[in-house]
Structure formats: C-alpha cells, structure tokens
Design an enzyme around this catalytic site. Structure first.
Site, mmCIF file in Angstrom:
data_model
loop_
_atom_site.group_PDB
_atom_site.id
_atom_site.type_symbol
_atom_site.label_atom_id
_atom_site.label_comp_id
_atom_site.label_asym_id
_atom_site.label_seq_id
_atom_site.Cartn_x
_atom_site.Cartn_y
_atom_site.Cartn_z
ATOM 1 N N ARG A 12 1.057 -1.854 -0.137
ATOM 2 C CA ARG A 12 0.169 0.290 -0.301
ATOM 3 C C ARG A 12 0.453 0.850 0.018
ATOM 4 O O ARG A 12 0.581 2.025 -0.360
ATOM 5 C CB ARG A 12 -0.639 0.169 1.295
ATOM 6 N N TYR B 108 -17.969 17.251 -15.909
ATOM 7 C CA TYR B 108 -18.273 15.991 -16.295
ATOM 8 C C TYR B 108 -19.623 14.841 -15.515
ATOM 9 O O TYR B 108 -19.140 15.742 -14.207
ATOM 10 C CB TYR B 108 -16.334 15.107 -15.866
ATOM 11 N N ASP C 174 -8.350 18.226 -15.543
ATOM 12 C CA ASP C 174 -9.204 16.692 -16.168
ATOM 13 C C ASP C 174 -8.177 16.997 -17.881
ATOM 14 O O ASP C 174 -9.099 17.583 -18.429
ATOM 15 C CB ASP C 174 -9.959 17.006 -16.101
ATOM 16 N N LYS D 217 -9.396 5.430 -19.757
ATOM 17 C CA LYS D 217 -9.513 6.193 -21.656
ATOM 18 C C LYS D 217 -8.652 6.058 -22.065
ATOM 19 O O LYS D 217 -8.265 4.611 -22.523
ATOM 20 C CB LYS D 217 -9.999 7.311 -21.026
HETATM 21 C C1 PLP Z 1 -14.096 9.116 -17.060
HETATM 22 C C2 PLP Z 1 -14.069 9.984 -16.802
HETATM 23 C C3 PLP Z 1 -13.575 10.312 -15.382
HETATM 24 C C4 PLP Z 1 -13.740 9.189 -14.744
HETATM 25 O O1 PLP Z 1 -12.652 7.909 -14.526
HETATM 26 P P1 PLP Z 1 -13.100 6.605 -14.167
HETATM 27 O O2 PLP Z 1 -11.807 6.616 -14.183
HETATM 28 O O3 PLP Z 1 -14.309 6.167 -14.834
HETATM 29 O O4 PLP Z 1 -13.143 7.036 -12.174
HETATM 30 C C5 PLP Z 1 -13.670 11.794 -15.508
HETATM 31 N N1 PLP Z 1 -13.268 12.583 -15.927
HETATM 32 C C6 PLP Z 1 -13.305 12.253 -17.214
HETATM 33 C C7 PLP Z 1 -13.189 13.945 -18.344
HETATM 34 C C8 PLP Z 1 -13.385 11.541 -17.860
HETATM 35 O O5 PLP Z 1 -14.007 10.928 -18.613
#
Ligand code: PLP
Length: 379
Positions: free
Chosen positions: A47, A101, A174, A199
């Site tokens: 951890r 988001y 982000d 993603k």
């Molecule tokens: C998918 C996404 C998230 C969240 O990510 P997870 O891995 O699903 O928790 C946050 N910001 C954006 C822009 C996203 O497309």
C-alpha cells in the site's frame, strides 16, 4: 527525449535479474527487510509503494512534465483526492464548468464530501465570466476540463490559470480527453493534472486506473500521497502494469484517433441529416483558435446533432454496425452514445445529440457505417 521515446522508456528499466524487456508484474504484498532492519531496495508494503505503481507514476510524470504522480484506483478517486488535497491549502469556492464531467457532478451532489463544498458553476470557456464570478466569491480551486463533455468545448488553460494566480487559487485540469500527447496543462500554468487512465492512456477498454500529477514539490504532493496511502486509495499492480503498457503506444494511437475524428467531422458536416457538428478541429468551432494554440491536434472525441431529435438520434445509433453503443472513450472500438438519455434531466446535451469516441478502425469503414445509418432518416 521526445514524448514518444519517453512513453516507451520511462518507468521501464530492463529487469536486472532476468533481462525481461516487458516489465514483470509484482504481486507481492510485502518486501524483505535488510539484516539491519532497513529497506535498501526501496519497498516495504504494497500500500505504501510497489514496483508497478512506481513505474506507472514515473512514466506519467515524464509525459505530463510534472515533478511527481500519485496513482489512484480510478479517475474519480484521483478527482476527489485532488479536491481534498488542495482544499486544505486553498480556502475558497470550487469553481466548476457548467458542463463538468457527469461523474464529477455526481460527486458534488450525491456524496457528503461533495455537498459540503462551496461550488460555483461558471462558463469556463469565457475567461471574462470567470473573472466576473471572482467578484462575488473567492475561488479556492478552479476546475478545468478541455475538451469538455459532450459539446467538446475548449477552455483556455493559460487564461484561466492567470486568473487563478491573481486570486491565489489553484487550477486543476482534467486532461483525460486530450492526454499529455495533445496538451500539457502544467506548462500552461495548472497546478495539478488529473486523469482517468481508464480512457486513452489505458487505451484498450480493459482497465480502470486514475492519477494526479503535480507541477511542483510541496504540500499538494504530500497531501495527495497521504490520501493515497492512508485512505488505501491504491490501484492494483496488474492495473498499473496495463496502464503503463497503454501509455507506451499513446502517441501512435492518438495520431490515428485525431486523424479519423477530423475526417469524420468533415463528413458529418456535409451531411443533410446532421444539423451541427461539435469538433474543435473545425474552423467554425468556437474553441478552434484556442485549441490550435494549446493542443498538438484536436482529439478523438466529437459530437453531432441529428435532424429531428431524440427519436432520430436513437435510430441512427441503433442502425450503426461498426460503432458500438456504449459509454466511455479512448479504446480501440469506436463508441457512440446518446448523452441526454444517459445523463437524465440534469443534462446539458441536446436531445438530438450523439457523442462519438472515434476508435482505431479503418476510417472509411467508420464513415461508411455513419453514412448507412444516417441514410435511414433522410429517406
Ligand atoms: C471517465 C472520466 C472520468 C472518471 O474516470 P473513472 O476512471 O471512470 O473513475 C473523469 N473525467 C473524465 C473527463 C472522464 O472522461
């Protein structure tokens, strides 16, 4: 070293004991002490730190140009950790974009943590509007998503960062949709970058991981590291390994995503059944000039509006054969989604809008698929 080279080599030393070129996956939860009680090999307990997480963090720091990265088990975990970490040193409101988001909106409204935050919603694409909003409320954290979901609008990161600096606020970007191959927010003045590695960086729709990357050493990093370790917000070694593998081919994949998205945007723009195309690569897009300045290319996400409304959009999505009707983005498969029905009543998505994540299939096959699906509603 250039981006592509860093992506292949950073965090990936040849394994000294076996010569393995692909890094091993270390599942061990605990590591041997030296005879004198120390840990000269650098690891103690899974951890606190582990080899696969450390490799992923090193690679992401190099790709974003940050001093350090803290990996989390999901993008949302990274987002909530970033807010928590910055809040302690930046008093004031959390400024979020109107089209924030959807998962972040849920964090702010459906959790105790989120409901306690003082949230101000602004049009982040309009720097003057953000500046005006600071007259009523002192900003503590300014949150940027660019390109945004689902209208693919563009926020000027440098302009927002300048406003934040003036008011002593922190800026978080982000960078999930752009990835560091297209855009490096820390160089434009952001303090922290967050990612859903689920993603484009994971890149194959088979792993969920998140990360926060910080520009400089100091309290933000200490706080993020503490949240990761002490709240146990840690990704599994195999998940880190998959995300690192994805990162190595990011540049090549993004080049294809961007090229195909541009071609598809041009095709859709000329189609009689399409009333609007939202893609920053199109000169008519409101964020085109800013995107040209702050991005290397225009990304793999676009949305378009079908003549008619909800029913017509749904029937186009239903008729597609190469595109898959599914949420998410960044993998090999092209995905399509009717955002208004996914997001429900709070949505900002027009009823006729479909969001497309352009994958790695041959672009002529994708255009052919859209052509046959759109034909049904023009007949
Ligand atoms: C998918 C996404 C998230 C969240 O990510 P997870 O891995 O699903 O928790 C946050 N910001 C954006 C822009 C996203 O497309």
């Amino acid at each position: 070293m250039q981006f592509e080279t860093l992506a292949v080599h950073e965090g990936r030393d040849i394994d000294p004991t076996t010569g393995a070129v692909a890094p091993p996956i270390h599942l061990s939860t605990t590591f041997e002490r030296d005879p004198d009680g120390g840990f000269s090999r650098g690891f103690e307990y899974i951890r606190d730190d582990n080899p696969n997480r450390r490799s992923l963090e090193a690679c992401l720091s190099a790709l974003e140009g940050g001093i350090a990265t803290v990996a989390f088990p999901s993008g949302m975990a990274a987002i909530s950790a970033a807010i928590e970490a910055l809040r302690t040193s930046h008093e004031g409101a959390l400024f979020v974009p109107r089209d924030v988001y959807f998962g972040m909106r849920a964090l702010l409204t459906e959790t105790e943590f989120g409901r306690k935050l003082d949230v101000v919603t602004v049009d982040m694409t309009d720097a003057a509007a953000v500046e005006r909003a600071t007259r009523d409320r002192k900003p503590g954290i300014i949150w940027v998503e660019t390109p945004s979901n689902p209208l693919v609008s563009i926020v000027d990161i440098a302009a927002i960062s300048a406003i934040a600096r003036k008011h002593g606020a922190a800026v978080v970007v982000d960078n999930t949709w752009a990835t560091p191959f297209l855009q490096r927010p820390l160089e434009l003045g952001a303090d922290v970058v967050v990612h859903s590695l689920t993603k484009y960086i994971g890149g194959h729709s088979d792993v969920m991981v998140g990360a926060a990357i910080v520009r400089k050493d100091g309290p933000h990093l200490v706080e993020l590291r503490s949240i990761q370790r002490n709240k146990g917000l840690v990704p599994a070694p195999f998940d880190c390994w998959l995300a690192l593998r994805g990162a190595s081919s990011l540049a090549a994949r993004m080049t294809v995503h961007c090229g195909s998205a541009m071609a598809i945007a041009n095709f859709l723009q000329g189609h009689p059944a399409v009333t609007a195309v939202h893609y920053p690569g199109l000169p008519a897009h409101s964020g085109h000039e800013v995107a040209k300045r702050q991005m290397r290319d225009f990304g793999g996400m676009l949305s378009f509006e079908v003549r008619g409304g909800r029913e017509e959009a749904m029937s186009v999505a239903a008729a597609l054969k190469v595109f898959t009707r599914a949420t998410s983005l960044g993998g090999n498969h092209s995905l399509i989604e009717h955002r208004a029905s996914v997001e429900g009543p709070a949505t900002m998505a027009p009823e006729g809008l479909l969001r497309a994540a352009i994958g790695l299939e041959n672009v002529s096959d994708l255009i052919g698929d859209l052509r046959q699906a759109l034909a049904a509603i023009t007949e």
